[in-house]
Structure formats: structure tokens, C-alpha cells
Design a protein around this motif. Structure first.
Motif, PDB file in Angstrom:
ATOM      1  N   ARG A 130      32.859 -11.293 -33.138  1.00  0.00           N
ATOM      2  CA  ARG A 130      32.409 -11.907 -31.891  1.00  0.00           C
ATOM      3  C   ARG A 130      32.926 -11.194 -30.645  1.00  0.00           C
ATOM      4  O   ARG A 130      32.298 -11.235 -29.585  1.00  0.00           O
ATOM      5  CB  ARG A 130      32.873 -13.355 -31.867  1.00  0.00           C
ATOM      6  CG  ARG A 130      32.510 -14.043 -30.593  1.00  0.00           C
ATOM      7  CD  ARG A 130      32.494 -15.497 -30.713  1.00  0.00           C
ATOM      8  NE  ARG A 130      32.105 -16.081 -29.451  1.00  0.00           N
ATOM      9  CZ  ARG A 130      31.453 -17.199 -29.349  1.00  0.00           C
ATOM     10  NH1 ARG A 130      31.107 -17.860 -30.417  1.00  0.00           N
ATOM     11  NH2 ARG A 130      31.140 -17.677 -28.175  1.00  0.00           N
ATOM     12  N   HIS A 172      29.375 -11.827 -27.551  1.00  0.00           N
ATOM     13  CA  HIS A 172      28.340 -12.800 -27.926  1.00  0.00           C
ATOM     14  C   HIS A 172      27.923 -13.613 -26.694  1.00  0.00           C
ATOM     15  O   HIS A 172      26.739 -13.733 -26.393  1.00  0.00           O
ATOM     16  CB  HIS A 172      28.865 -13.725 -29.031  1.00  0.00           C
ATOM     17  CG  HIS A 172      27.947 -14.842 -29.364  1.00  0.00           C
ATOM     18  ND1 HIS A 172      26.791 -14.657 -30.090  1.00  0.00           N
ATOM     19  CD2 HIS A 172      27.993 -16.161 -29.058  1.00  0.00           C
ATOM     20  CE1 HIS A 172      26.182 -15.822 -30.220  1.00  0.00           C
ATOM     21  NE2 HIS A 172      26.883 -16.747 -29.608  1.00  0.00           N
ATOM     22  N   LYS A 173      28.903 -14.144 -25.971  1.00  0.00           N
ATOM     23  CA  LYS A 173      28.583 -14.933 -24.764  1.00  0.00           C
ATOM     24  C   LYS A 173      27.969 -14.061 -23.683  1.00  0.00           C
ATOM     25  O   LYS A 173      27.058 -14.479 -22.978  1.00  0.00           O
ATOM     26  CB  LYS A 173      29.840 -15.625 -24.231  1.00  0.00           C
ATOM     27  CG  LYS A 173      30.133 -16.895 -24.967  1.00  0.00           C
ATOM     28  CD  LYS A 173      31.017 -17.798 -24.160  1.00  0.00           C
ATOM     29  CE  LYS A 173      31.093 -19.123 -24.878  1.00  0.00           C
ATOM     30  NZ  LYS A 173      32.067 -20.009 -24.342  1.00  0.00           N
ATOM     31  N   GLU A 176      24.337 -13.304 -24.507  1.00  0.00           N
ATOM     32  CA  GLU A 176      23.536 -14.520 -24.333  1.00  0.00           C
ATOM     33  C   GLU A 176      23.329 -14.821 -22.851  1.00  0.00           C
ATOM     34  O   GLU A 176      22.249 -15.208 -22.426  1.00  0.00           O
ATOM     35  CB  GLU A 176      24.207 -15.720 -25.022  1.00  0.00           C
ATOM     36  CG  GLU A 176      24.131 -15.663 -26.533  1.00  0.00           C
ATOM     37  CD  GLU A 176      22.712 -15.776 -27.065  1.00  0.00           C
ATOM     38  OE1 GLU A 176      21.911 -16.537 -26.494  1.00  0.00           O
ATOM     39  OE2 GLU A 176      22.405 -15.086 -28.053  1.00  0.00           O
ATOM     40  N   ARG A 177      24.361 -14.598 -22.046  1.00  0.00           N
ATOM     41  CA  ARG A 177      24.269 -14.841 -20.609  1.00  0.00           C
ATOM     42  C   ARG A 177      23.299 -13.862 -19.944  1.00  0.00           C
ATOM     43  O   ARG A 177      22.533 -14.221 -19.056  1.00  0.00           O
ATOM     44  CB  ARG A 177      25.653 -14.707 -19.973  1.00  0.00           C
ATOM     45  CG  ARG A 177      25.702 -15.056 -18.492  1.00  0.00           C
ATOM     46  CD  ARG A 177      27.098 -14.913 -17.920  1.00  0.00           C
ATOM     47  NE  ARG A 177      27.553 -13.539 -17.857  1.00  0.00           N
ATOM     48  CZ  ARG A 177      27.167 -12.647 -16.931  1.00  0.00           C
ATOM     49  NH1 ARG A 177      26.324 -12.992 -15.996  1.00  0.00           N
ATOM     50  NH2 ARG A 177      27.646 -11.421 -16.947  1.00  0.00           N
ATOM     51  N   ARG A 179      20.853 -12.307 -21.364  1.00  0.00           N
ATOM     52  CA  ARG A 179      19.549 -12.347 -22.018  1.00  0.00           C
ATOM     53  C   ARG A 179      18.477 -12.817 -21.045  1.00  0.00           C
ATOM     54  O   ARG A 179      18.598 -13.859 -20.424  1.00  0.00           O
ATOM     55  CB  ARG A 179      19.637 -13.297 -23.191  1.00  0.00           C
ATOM     56  CG  ARG A 179      18.596 -13.119 -24.207  1.00  0.00           C
ATOM     57  CD  ARG A 179      19.016 -13.942 -25.381  1.00  0.00           C
ATOM     58  NE  ARG A 179      17.960 -13.877 -26.358  1.00  0.00           N
ATOM     59  CZ  ARG A 179      17.979 -14.550 -27.453  1.00  0.00           C
ATOM     60  NH1 ARG A 179      18.982 -15.337 -27.720  1.00  0.00           N
ATOM     61  NH2 ARG A 179      17.003 -14.436 -28.295  1.00  0.00           N
ATOM     62  N   LEU A 184      17.966  -9.966 -28.776  1.00  0.00           N
ATOM     63  CA  LEU A 184      19.141  -9.106 -28.908  1.00  0.00           C
ATOM     64  C   LEU A 184      18.857  -7.903 -29.787  1.00  0.00           C
ATOM     65  O   LEU A 184      19.516  -6.882 -29.661  1.00  0.00           O
ATOM     66  CB  LEU A 184      20.329  -9.905 -29.455  1.00  0.00           C
ATOM     67  CG  LEU A 184      20.886 -10.966 -28.523  1.00  0.00           C
ATOM     68  CD1 LEU A 184      22.067 -11.668 -29.180  1.00  0.00           C
ATOM     69  CD2 LEU A 184      21.284 -10.388 -27.191  1.00  0.00           C
TER      70      LEU A 184
END
Length: 193
Positions: A130, A172-173, A176-177, A179, A184
Motif C-alpha cells: 500500500r 493507494h490513497k 484514488e484522490r 483519479r 488505475l
């Protein structure tokens, strides 16, 4: 001048590349020394993996990756998963990252980080991972912070004799932020240069 990611070639270090290594120049003697003296053997011993970065046939950078863990308590409260039940997170560590001194401030470091992110995405298809960590030289801390790396929360007494600053990114965060509708998989190494 800025070098485009598309103009760079990333290759895993092999015996065929050894003749390029002495030509690599960087301001940090330890980083050059590692590349020339240890990188290939460490890769043969499976203790690290090094990728070389070429621009128009010239070696302009390299990075070395290893596995790592980071303690849950060393992450900022905004990072990690509140329900995570283990004391450490699996991580990918940037053990070394250097740009040829004649190519500094031309986007090579950024391109190497993007490549590392794509490698991380590939790894997460097979193993849990992660976080990306790095023990940054003091002169490199600002570079990593520009890409949203955070200082690990470590007792200052444990850091007083260290020559590096432990940083991390909950990739990971971050992804995602960032995106914006793109999956991905668009960052996957298999699809990247």
C-alpha cells in the motif's frame, strides 16, 4: 529543457549495461558508488532491483527498489485504513534514486517516480503493498515532498544520528484522490514506456 516521459527508456540492469555505469555522474558520491560497485551484485543476490533510465542512448538516471514495511503508528492519521488490524503496512521502498548531474531539473526524477508508481500498481496485482517509502537524503526531501510524500512519525531521538529523513506516501490513497475517471490500469507498467 524538459525531457518527456515518452523519450525515456527504462530497462532492468543486466550485465550488458555494466559498461554504461562508470559514465554516470551525480553530485552524491554514495549514489554513484552504489550503482557502479553494488547494484548489479545486489540484483544478482535478489536483495534489490535496479532500473536504468536512458535518454537518446545516454544513461541519465537510475533507481533501486526493495521491499519494506512501515509501522502503522508512523503514518499520519489521514493515511492508512482506520480498520487495518496489523501493526505494519507492506511497502515498496525506493532504496536509491539519482539523476545524472547534467540532466537535473529536466523532469527525469518525476519520470522515475511515475515509473515507480507503475511498478507498484503491477506488484499490487500479486502481493499486498500500500505504501511507498524512501529514506531521503536531506537535499532530496523537498523533491519528494513536492510529490506528496510525508515525513514518517518517528521519535526524534531515533532520528538524531540518521543521515536520512524517512518519508512515505500512501500511494493507494494518492492515486484514488488523483483519479479523474481513468482506471488505475492506465498507470500499469505494462502500458507505460
Amino acid at each position: 529543457m524538459s525531457v518527456s516521459l515518452d523519450d525515456l527508456e527504462f530497462v532492468v540492469l543486466t550485465a550488458d549495461h555494466l559498461h554504461y555505469l562508470p559514465s554516470f555522474k551525480c553530485k552524491n558520491a554514495e549514489l554513484k558508488g552504489y550503482l557502479v560497485e553494488n547494484a548489479f551484485q545486489d540484483q544478482q543476490d535478489r536483495t534489490s532491483a535496479t532500473r536504468l533510465v536512458f535518454y537518446q542512448g545516454r544513461l541519465v538516471g537510475y533507481f533501486t527498489l526493495v521491499t519494506d514495511v512501515i509501522k502503522k503508528k508512523e503514518l499520519d492519521d489521514r493515511d492508512g485504513d482506520p480498520g487495518f488490524e496489523y501493526s505494519t503496512y507492506p511497502a515498496l521502498k525506493i532504496a536509491r534514486l539519482a539523476t545524472h548531474q547534467e540532466f537535473e531539473r529536466q523532469g527525469i526524477g518525476r519520470a522515475m517516480l511515475l515509473k515507480i508508481y507503475s511498478i507498484w500498481i503491477g506488484l499490487t496485482k500479486h502481493i499486498g503493498c500500500r505504501i511507498i517509502t524512501v529514506d531521503a537524503k536531506p537535499t532530496a526531501v523537498d523533491f519528494y515532498k513536492r510529490f506528496d510524500f510525508h515525513e514518517a512519525i518517528i521519535d526524534p531521538r531515533k532520528l538524531k544520528d540518521r543521515e536520512t529523513v524517512p518519508l512515505y506516501i500512501d500511494i493507494h490513497k494518492e492515486l484514488e484522490r488523483l483519479r479523474t475517471g481513468a482506471p488505475l490500469s492506465d498507470y500499469d507498467e505494462a502500458r507505460s514506456p
